[in-house]
Each structure stands twice: as structure tokens, then as C-alpha cells.
Design an enzyme around this catalytic site. Structure first.
Site, PDB file in Angstrom:
ATOM      1  N   SER A  14       5.155   8.852  13.636  1.00  0.00           N
ATOM      2  CA  SER A  14       6.599   8.680  13.594  1.00  0.00           C
ATOM      3  C   SER A  14       7.271   9.366  14.789  1.00  0.00           C
ATOM      4  CB  SER A  14       7.114   9.261  12.280  1.00  0.00           C
ATOM      5  OG  SER A  14       8.386   8.765  11.999  1.00  0.00           O
ATOM      6  N   GLN A  24      12.060  15.074  11.897  1.00  0.00           N
ATOM      7  CA  GLN A  24      11.007  14.150  12.308  1.00  0.00           C
ATOM      8  C   GLN A  24       9.691  14.898  12.494  1.00  0.00           C
ATOM      9  OE1 GLN A  24      11.574  11.088  12.138  1.00  0.00           O
ATOM     10  NE2 GLN A  24       9.472  10.644  12.625  1.00  0.00           N
ATOM     11  N   HIS A  49      -3.586 -40.508  19.407  1.00  0.00           N
ATOM     12  CA  HIS A  49      -2.191 -40.177  19.133  1.00  0.00           C
ATOM     13  C   HIS A  49      -1.297 -41.367  19.496  1.00  0.00           C
ATOM     14  CE1 HIS A  49      -3.717 -36.126  18.757  1.00  0.00           C
ATOM     15  NE2 HIS A  49      -2.518 -35.617  18.541  1.00  0.00           N
ATOM     16  N   ASP A  75      16.489   7.228   6.392  1.00  0.00           N
ATOM     17  CA  ASP A  75      15.178   7.338   5.739  1.00  0.00           C
ATOM     18  C   ASP A  75      15.265   7.051   4.245  1.00  0.00           C
ATOM     19  OD1 ASP A  75      13.976   8.065   8.076  1.00  0.00           O
ATOM     20  OD2 ASP A  75      13.991  10.213   7.667  1.00  0.00           O
ATOM     21  N   HIS A 110       7.119  15.616   9.681  1.00  0.00           N
ATOM     22  CA  HIS A 110       6.332  14.543   9.071  1.00  0.00           C
ATOM     23  C   HIS A 110       4.840  14.732   9.291  1.00  0.00           C
ATOM     24  CE1 HIS A 110       8.716  11.470   7.203  1.00  0.00           C
ATOM     25  NE2 HIS A 110       9.612  11.503   8.171  1.00  0.00           N
ATOM     26  N   GLU A 163      11.054   4.742  17.656  1.00  0.00           N
ATOM     27  CA  GLU A 163      11.223   4.269  16.283  1.00  0.00           C
ATOM     28  C   GLU A 163      12.650   4.578  15.811  1.00  0.00           C
ATOM     29  OE1 GLU A 163       8.941   6.586  13.571  1.00  0.00           O
ATOM     30  OE2 GLU A 163       8.969   5.077  11.967  1.00  0.00           O
ATOM     31  N   HIS A 164      13.017   5.867  15.880  1.00  0.00           N
ATOM     32  CA  HIS A 164      14.372   6.286  15.513  1.00  0.00           C
ATOM     33  C   HIS A 164      15.097   6.758  16.758  1.00  0.00           C
ATOM     34  CE1 HIS A 164      11.783   7.211  11.964  1.00  0.00           C
ATOM     35  NE2 HIS A 164      12.754   6.616  11.306  1.00  0.00           N
ATOM     36  N   GLN A 175     -10.801   0.237   1.154  1.00  0.00           N
ATOM     37  CA  GLN A 175     -11.265  -0.583   0.028  1.00  0.00           C
ATOM     38  C   GLN A 175     -10.094  -1.282  -0.677  1.00  0.00           C
ATOM     39  OE1 GLN A 175     -11.754   2.657   0.477  1.00  0.00           O
ATOM     40  NE2 GLN A 175     -11.397   3.876  -1.378  1.00  0.00           N
ATOM     41  N   TYR A 222       0.848  -1.192   0.000  1.00  0.00           N
ATOM     42  CA  TYR A 222       0.000   0.000   0.000  1.00  0.00           C
ATOM     43  C   TYR A 222       0.881   1.238   0.000  1.00  0.00           C
ATOM     44  CZ  TYR A 222      -3.746   3.217   0.913  1.00  0.00           C
ATOM     45  OH  TYR A 222      -4.647   4.240   0.783  1.00  0.00           O
TER      46      TYR A 222
END
Lengths: 430, 430
Positions: free
Chosen positions: A232, A254, A415, A356, A257, A322-323, A186, A122
Site C-alpha cells: 500500500s 499508511q 467470410h 479507507d 499497514h 494508490e492514495h 488452495q 478472498y
């Protein structure tokens, strides 16, 4: 940017994954696409993207892909191709082999490692339509050996002329040529369940807005998903050896963003904290995205004072950012202490944009504290493993009774009998 | 057991993950535990398990663990310890090292691989209280290096005397000593959010009923989860070289798990199909769990006729079964063609219970077709990776302008400036 003592600051940030209304809307969209296929896709595309399409026009043509190259600068093509080389090289080092362990009794035990067959990527529209993200999703899948990689993206990210040409060029450079102009929940539903035009995939990855995130959560189990990304984040641990101008620029890179992005500086030095605070103000005033970055800094930016680098590392481990940039003397000396961070940038020249765009490691990295238990996207995300058991007759004769004992203790007589019937035939039991 | 031509059989089986009412109930339980902690845990334990506890009694004591050993046969302790050795050996082969790639320009790029810090293992009560599953969840986490492993299980799986002693012995043999008597959705919520008695974990694994599965889905994102397991499955591809009695016994060993379990035989030989059909009937009549196994065979059991082994492999790949037995001449010759199967059992002595209990590979395996994209539990499920980027000054000077080009094309001027400010300082740009 506020300056506060680390111990007075609540590190937890609870991110809500959508309102009940958004959840309901997504359930409705997913169910409709599952039920009606292309008809629902086209209806939602008209409704949410304002684009009226025929089913036959969902797929981006080869001509459009070629035309996209005419709409971007040659320097962009060169740059994205150079980035792709690095990303491919880094991810190639992650490839693993199937393996087989040969036992003394003749048994073979192992794991077969295979690529997924079909993956959907995506690519969001709007302020998050990033060609670099195309590379970061597609290349690991390719390195894993995924034979079919398909991309979906909203129909008018590039305005009147359709999909953003930079996105199309990045896709083509990465080697994707099955692209559909459909976005939102969708698109996720179409990838999961398939429609007349879109063959379903085994895994969906790539970032998106809240509807995309909720739809991925909704179809998880029918297909695999990468993760549900939150806003982020960057955290920087720095002391006087760092240049406040560099630190401020990295925090702002950052913050620009997203208004929800968070930028946190942790430092041992109050003077350095003040210098960074001033630099952030000055640089922010000059930034084209100053409204976004300013909101992010205002609401989620903070400078935390700690008493030692070690205390700073502890704050980072609790944040699980994250970073994470570590700009102190001898950053390698602290690397082993960092428990929780998605990507670790060491030293003054490892500015976050290096990762990045270009260095090679993936820029899709766990957010919202999930680096505690999850990892940046890599080749492992596009493989699956099968256990292999070839048990020899000797192994079964030697161990069969132990296996029967365990099965019977669990009340699973069937078994036990599956083993016993073999032992009996071989004269091992009566 | 019906015999039908493979091409006439719909291989898809849609498993619903809970009714809207069950979903609502789980949301309510999870929210209450998150809000009220132990008080909610105790309330739900009384309501759903019929056990009234004090908060102080949630944790299983060392005395109870010791006492459990008195309640099981020594042969069980020996058998479970032997299984643990094999499981540990197999999973130890999956361990990976952190790595670092040293670039010619002095940059270092790599991945740090670390264990998760704290993992929660759910052990269900009722007909699925399996000591073997304790080993299969706990040992991979231990091999990964997880320092804190905690177990939760409903309070009265062993009847009036509390938790099933076989479960407790398996836990102790695996090396777990933090165990809480709490089950259901409330246990999952406690592991995810923590309560006064239970420290939250980073990941929850282990099978459970529909409420447990829905609760895991509900908390996914706050913590990691293993996967949402569906009913267990076996598919066997066999021809005349196989013994119909073995094949029938193996089909039934799967069918006895659960009325919802599925057992599918795929074969090229109509005579062999009929022989297996007869054997299933005869063996089923003698099975203690014949009601469960009979319902499973009746509703989800089928014998599919194919024209060739290759067509049979294609059927298997479309099924993507949890367990797959291949009992033909030279099974290794077909291994490379098997795309989708959680665990592959080759040859006449590799009966499924060999893998369920003893050989070493994990018995927690993707169900419901998810072997298309997911894998048996292994050490990778209990590690996380951090990217590491140490970019050298030389690397930044060489590549900085390319990085800026890419950032500016994405409209992220702040990203470009974080690089530019460094290049300017180094005299690379004006």
C-alpha cells in the site's frame, strides 16, 4: 524520514511478484486442488493453517454467523452498517444500462450489460484481516447485480475460536452467507476450478499474501481476477497551508499497514518538510504499530522537495500512487492536472482513513504505479458486456459488397461467401 | 460434421496456454529485452523472423507508409475507411463522463475518467495479419482519447517487401503513425519495458501466436494487457426458419480462421441438422482454405440437437461462445435469456462477417468461455478511473468517531489518530 530534492530521487520501485520457489509452490498447490478437490484443500489447510477439518466443516454455518454477532460490540455493528450505506450509495451511481442504437436502415447495434453470475471474495487472515475490505469487495458486486457472492478466509484468523467475528459480521452485514474457511493458494484454486464443496466462480477478488497473489495470477484466464495488489502507498502533496501534524498522521496511517508500505510527502517548502519530519518522529514514537510503521518510513518513506506545486503534480503523476492527498490552497484548481492516482483526497479534512472506511469510494485501489492504467474496484469490475448486432436486410444489401472486399483482402474467402450467398439469394449479385 | 444430442456432449474445452518449454523461451526473451533493449530486439528479430535490421530501421518511415498506399487497390482504401467510420460511431457511444456527487454536508465524491496515455497494438503476421484488427484495436483507444498509440508487427508479413501494405494502410487510415517492425515475445517485452528505440506503454493489446500470448501474460502487471485470446469460435442456434446454406456458410467462415477454431450448431430440428451437415460438406469442398476449415470442422465442429430453443439457449450460456448467431423466429424474444456470449448476431442477415468487418461493434471478443466474465474490447479498455474525495469539515466532525471505531477494530490505531488529531483540533474530542 529523509528529505531530498525530488529530481535526485528515483521514483521507480520494482516490486517482485514472488520468488521462483514461491511460484513453484503455488503451481503445485493449484494443480493439486484442481486434481484432487476437497482432499487437497483439507491437506493444505492442515499443513499451512494448522487446522484439521472435515470437508463437511469447510462451510461456515448460519449458527456461527449468528454467534459472531455476540462476539462483537454493538457499536461496531452500527459503524459497519453506516459505512455499508455510504459504500452502496457511491457504487450505485456507477450502474450503467444496456443500450441499443437504432440505425436508419433498420439495423440495431448495442451492448447488453449484465452482472457476473458468481464471484469469490478472498479475505486474508493475519495483519490484513479487515472487515472494511469485505464491504469494499462485496458491495460493488451486489450493486452490479451478482446473484452469488461467496467468501473464503483462513480458518483461524480469530484464533482458537475460528474466523475473526468482525469479518463474519461484516460479511453478514454486506449480505454474504456462503463462506468457507479456507485460505491461501488452495482457496484461490478451489474458487477457480471448484471442488466437491465449493462451486467455481467467474471472478476472484480480494487481497492476500504473496501465495494468494501468485495463485490468482496462475488461475487468471480460467476465471477473472481483480488485480495483483502490491504494498500500500500514500503520497501527499502539501504546502505551508497544511498542518504538519495532520500530514504526519496521514503518512503514518499508511506506514502502519505494512513494513513494505510507502509514505511519500512532496512539498514546496523546506520549513514545512522539517516540521513534518519532526511530527512523524514524535507521532511514530507513540504509535502501537511503531515497529511496522517505523520500518516502512525508514525504508520507503521520503520527503521530496519541489520548486512548485506543478512540479509536485508531475512527481505525483510519475509515482501514480494508490492514495494521493492534496493539501494546498484551492486543491480543486489542480484536480485536472492529476493524471495518475488511484484515489485523490482533497483538502485538510479528507484524511485517507475517511476513504479507507467510510466515505463511499472503494478502498481497493491500484498499487505500485498501476494507477497509470487501472482503476479502483467499482461496479464495472462485476459486469460483462455482450455486443448485439441485428443487421437488417437493407443494411446487408447496401454494405455486403464492401464487407466482401475487406474479407477477400484478408484472404478469408469463406467470410466473403457467407455474405455473397445472401446477396445472391436476394438477387443483388449473380 | 457430427450430429449429437446436446446432453451427450461435453461442452468444456480446456485450452492449454503453452508448453513449459514455450513458457521458458518466452521468459528468456522477455528478460533479455528488458536487460539489453534494442540489441536483444534485433537479435531475436534476426533469429525468429529471419530479418537483419539496424536499430535505426526498427521504425517504419513516413515514406513507407505513403508507399503502402501505392501497393493496395483504391477500393480497399474506400472500404477500410467506411468500416472505420462505423467502428468509430459505435465506440463513440461508449464514452463516459467523469462525475461528482455533491453531498448535503458539502462533501464531494466522484470518479475522474481519463484515457490511458500510451497504448501498444500488436498486429500479428502470418495467417492472422488482419487490417480489420488494426481498426478494432486502434479506434476504441482513439475514441477514449489515448494520445499516443503505437503499433508493432513482424518485419516481413508482406514478404520481401516488408510489412503487409494492407496493414500499413489500415494503420494510417486509423491514424497511427508510430509503427515498429518487430514481432513475437520480443515486441511485447519492448512495449512493456521500453528499449532505446521504443518508449514503454501503459497497455498492450492485439492478438498474436502462443509466444505473444505468453509474453503478454508475463508482462501483465508491469503494463495492462487486453486478454489472452484462444482459438476463435462460433455457435449458431437455429431452427427451420433458417436457411441451411446461410448457416453452413457462417459456420465455415469461422472454421476457415484456424485449425483450432470451433464451429458449433445447436438446433431443435434433426432434419435441419442434416441439411446443414450436407451444406457444410458441399461448401467446404469449394473453399480455398478447405484444409484449415476442414480440420476445424473435423476436430471441433459439431451439431448439437436440443429439444427446445430454451434448452438451446442454455447450451449457449454454458458454452459462452465468442460469436453467437441466433437465427430463429423472433430472435429478439430470446435476447434477454442470453447470459454468456461475446457478440450476439440476431436474424438471418447478421452474418458473422458483418460484425468482423463493418457494422461497428468490436471484433475482439472473449474466447474460450471467458465471455462468462469478460467483454468485447471497447472504450472502457482504454480509460482509467480515479476516485475523488473532498470531505468537508462538517462531514468529518459528524462521522469522525465512526471512522475511528472502525479503524480501531482493525487494530489500525494510526488510522484512528489521523482522524482524532483533526477532531481534537476542532474541539470535537478532548
Amino acid at each position: 524520514m529523509r528529505i531530498v530534492a525530488a529530481q535526485d530521487y528515483d521514483l521507480r520501485r520494482e516490486v517482485e511478484y514472488g520468488s521462483p520457489e514461491q511460484n513453484e509452490a503455488v503451481k503445485h498447490i493449484v494443480a493439486a486442488v484442481k486434481q484432487e478437490g476437497d482432499a487437497a484443500l483439507l491437506r493444505f489447510t492442515e499443513k499451512f493453517d494448522g487446522t484439521k477439518l472435515e470437508a463437511g466443516a469447510l462451510r461456515v454455518t448460519q449458527e456461527e454467523l449468528k454467534a459472531a454477532y455476540e462476539r462483537v460490540e454493538p457499536s461496531f455493528v452500527t459503524a459497519i452498517a453506516a459505512a455499508a450505506v455510504n459504500i452502496r450509495a457511491f457504487h450505485s451511481r456507477q450502474k450503467r444500462n444496456s443500450w441499443m442504437d437504432v440505425q436508419p436502415d433498420g439495423s440495431l447495434l448495442g451492448q447488453i450489460i449484465r452482472p457476473l453470475k458468481r464471484v469469490g471474495v478472498y479475505v486474508p487472515g493475519g495483519k490484513a484481516a479487515y472487515p472494511s475490505s469485505v464491504l469494499m469487495n462485496v458491495i460493488p458486486a451486489q450493486v452490479a447485480g451478482v446473484p452469488e457472492i461467496v467468501m473464503v478466509t483462513p480458518p483461524a484468523t480469530g484464533g482458537q475460536e475460528g474466523i475473526d467475528p468482525y469479518i463474519l459480521v461484516a460479511a453478514a452485514e454486506a449480505g454474504v452467507n456462503e463462506i468457507y474457511r479456507v485460505g491461501g493458494a488452495q482457496a484461490i484454486a478451489a474458487l477457480a476450478y471448484g471442488t466437491e464443496s465449493i462451486t467455481p466462480v467467474d471472478k476472484i477478488c480480494g487481497p492476500g499474501n504473496i501465495y494468494v497473489a501468485l495463485a490468482k495470477r496462475e488461475v487468471y484466464g480460467v476465471v477473472d481476477i481483480d488485480s495483483i495488489a502490491g504494498p500500500s502507498e500514500i503520497a501527499i502533496l502539501a504546502d505551508d497551508v497544511a498542518d504538519p501534524a495532520y500530514v504526519a498522521a496521514d503518512l503514518l496511517s499508511q506506514a502502519e499497514h505494512d513494513e513494505m508500505a510507502s509514505a511519500i510527502l512532496v512539498t514546496t517548502s523546506p520549513d514545512f518538510a522539517k516540521a513534518c519530519q519532526r511530527e512523524v518522529e514524535q507521532q511514530l514514537a507513540e504509535l502501537p504499530r511503531k515497529v511496522i510503521a517505523g520500518a516502512s518510513i525508514e525504508n520507503y518513506g521520503v520527503i521530496l522537495l519541489v520548486n512548485s506545486i506543478e512540479e509536485g503534480i508531475d512527481v505525483i503523476n510519475r509515482l501514480a500512487p494508490e492514495h494521493f492527498e492534496l493539501i494546498v490552497e484551492n486543491p480543486m484548481g489542480y484536480l485536472g492536472m492529476i493524471q495518475n492516482a488511484g484515489a485523490i483526497f482533497l483538502g485538510p479534512y479528507s484524511s485517507e482513513p475517511v476513504g479507507d472506511y467510510f466515505a463511499g469510494p472503494n478502498h481497493i485501489i491500484p498499487t505500485n504505479g498501476t494507477a497509470r492504467f487501472s482503476s479502483p474496484v467499482d461496479v464495472d469490475d462485476f459486469i460483462k458486456k455482450s455486443s448485439v448486432i441485428y443487421y437488417s436486410k437493407q443494411a446487408l444489401l447496401e454494405n455486403g459488397e464492401t464487407i466482401m472486399e475487406l474479407a477477400r483482402k484478408e484472404g478469408l474467402e469463406g467470410h466473403a461467401r457467407a455474405i455473397e450467398i445472401r446477396l445472391r439469394k436476394e438477387g443483388k449479385v449473380e
